[in-house]
Design an enzyme around this catalytic site. Structure first.
Site, PDB file in Angstrom:
ATOM      1  N   ALA A  95      -9.494   5.084   4.592  1.00 13.17           N
ATOM      2  CA  ALA A  95      -9.269   6.210   5.391  1.00 13.17           C
ATOM      3  C   ALA A  95     -10.631   6.777   5.452  1.00 13.17           C
ATOM      4  O   ALA A  95     -11.341   7.424   4.682  1.00 13.17           O
ATOM      5  CB  ALA A  95      -8.323   7.178   4.871  1.00 13.17           C
ATOM      6  N   GLY A  96     -10.793   7.371   7.024  1.00 11.14           N
ATOM      7  CA  GLY A  96     -11.905   8.230   7.185  1.00 11.14           C
ATOM      8  C   GLY A  96     -13.239   7.673   7.439  1.00 11.14           C
ATOM      9  O   GLY A  96     -14.046   8.571   8.119  1.00 11.14           O
ATOM     10  N   LYS A 102       0.894  -1.271   0.066  1.00 12.52           N
ATOM     11  CA  LYS A 102      -0.025  -0.114   0.152  1.00 12.52           C
ATOM     12  C   LYS A 102       0.885   1.346  -0.123  1.00 12.52           C
ATOM     13  O   LYS A 102       1.661   1.463   1.032  1.00 12.52           O
ATOM     14  CB  LYS A 102      -0.943   0.174   1.485  1.00 12.52           C
ATOM     15  CG  LYS A 102      -1.621   1.476   1.521  1.00 12.52           C
ATOM     16  CD  LYS A 102      -2.373   1.294   2.783  1.00 12.52           C
ATOM     17  CE  LYS A 102      -2.962   2.705   3.218  1.00 12.52           C
ATOM     18  NZ  LYS A 102      -3.880   2.774   4.342  1.00 12.52           N
TER      19      LYS A 102
END
Lengths: 65, 257
Positions: B186-187, B99
């Site tokens: 993410a998030g 990643k």
């Protein structure tokens, strides 16, 4: 010999990269190594000879996203 | 339902990529992994603490189950550093997946698009299965696909914020336009955010904080597992168009008055 490992200086009785991994009692399957900026794969640890003043990085997988 | 996710030639029944940071302890982490049914686990690469080598070595806690390991390049501020971390990760012998995570801003941790494209190109050419974490820009995601990404991972919002998907329009465009899998990374803060991502056409989601820092990580892991399935089924079934005014569910004829 004097080695710089993970940013610290150590005086160790070692000859090869394999000796360093053994000295710190690291689990072989989990550690990756770099010698003076060059990655040393596990199958080359035994015949990678060290010299005074060399820089070694020992890294591993840790928790992350 | 035979609906597998294929990345880098590997097939997965689960569409969840689960992070391994910030859990209260290894026991809760393992319970959460089990409840989530995730098959892909993410990690960071860090220096061994030589005073206490076992302290952070996450893999010793994972037991016998086989996972696809996805190490990240977090901490990298340039393509060069990301490439170095990726090669160190691969030399562990545990995975050739990477990643890409390159950030030059500690406050937002937002990915640097130019360095991310560079690193993707270099590592894809070097035989890695490359999954770049990127901002939610459709044109940029397309460039990452062209650069050789095996999957592209746009962020819903900055890492660890739990703000959910700030630009659903962009995420939907990305899932429409790319031919490689899109993993919203993410998030995401809850099961609802996860369902939303899947309804927008994401092929999967990557979560860490939403589960690790939930009041009950194990139950949240289970909730996320169901949320992925619900969102995926909803996406495949096709939502109705939005309309301004009502349409009665029953005919208005033959009402007895």
């Amino acid at each position: 010999m004097r080695l710089h490992i993970n940013g610290e200086t150590y005086d160790l009785e070692v000859a090869t990269m394999a000796d360093v991994v053994h000295h710190f009692q690291l689990q072989k399957g989990l550690v990756a190594t770099e010698l003076d900026g060059t990655i040393i794969d596990r199958d080359r640890w035994d015949d990678t000879e060290l010299r005074d003043g060399m820089k070694i990085e020992l890294v591993q997988f840790v928790g992350g996203g | 339902m035979n609906d597998v996710l294929t990345i880098g030639g590997k097939q997965f029944d689960s569409r969840l990529f689960l992070g391994t940071g910030r859990y209260p302890n290894p026991f809760v982490q393992n319970q959460s992994i089990e409840a989530s049914e995730a098959e892909v686990l993410t990690f960071a690469i860090r220096r061994v603490n030589l005073n206490s080598p076992d302290e952070d070595a996450i893999l010793q806690h994972l037991g016998d189950k086989t996972f696809q390991y996805l190490p990240n390049t977090s901490g990298a501020t340039s393509a060069e550093e990301a490439v170095r971390i990726a090669k160190l990760a691969r030399s562990s012998g545990l995975s050739n997946w990477i990643k890409i995570e390159v950030s030059r801003n500690d406050k937002t941790l937002l990915p640097d698009p130019i360095e991310t494209v560079k690193a993707t190109e270099i590592l894809a050419n070097d035989g890695f299965v490359v999954l770049p974490y990127t901002s939610d820009d459709p044109a940029l995601c397309y460039r990452l696909q062209e650069a050789g990404a095996a999957a592209v991972m746009p962020g819903g919002s900055p890492i660890g914020t739990g703000l959910g998907i700030l630009n659903p329009y962009n995420i939907e465009l990305i899932t429409e336009e790319l031919t490689v899998p899109v993993i919203v990374d993410a998030g995401l803060g809850s099961a609802a955010d996860v369902t939303k991502a899947m309804e927008l056409g994401a092929d999967g989601v990557l979560l860490n904080t939403a589960i690790a820092k939930a009041r009950n990580p194990v139950k949240m892991a289970e909730a996320v597992k169901h949320a992925i399935k619900a969102g995926r089924l909803s996406y495949l079934s096709g939502r109705i168009p939005k309309k301004k005014y009502a349409t009665a569910s029953s005919t208005v004829n033959y009402i007895s008055k």
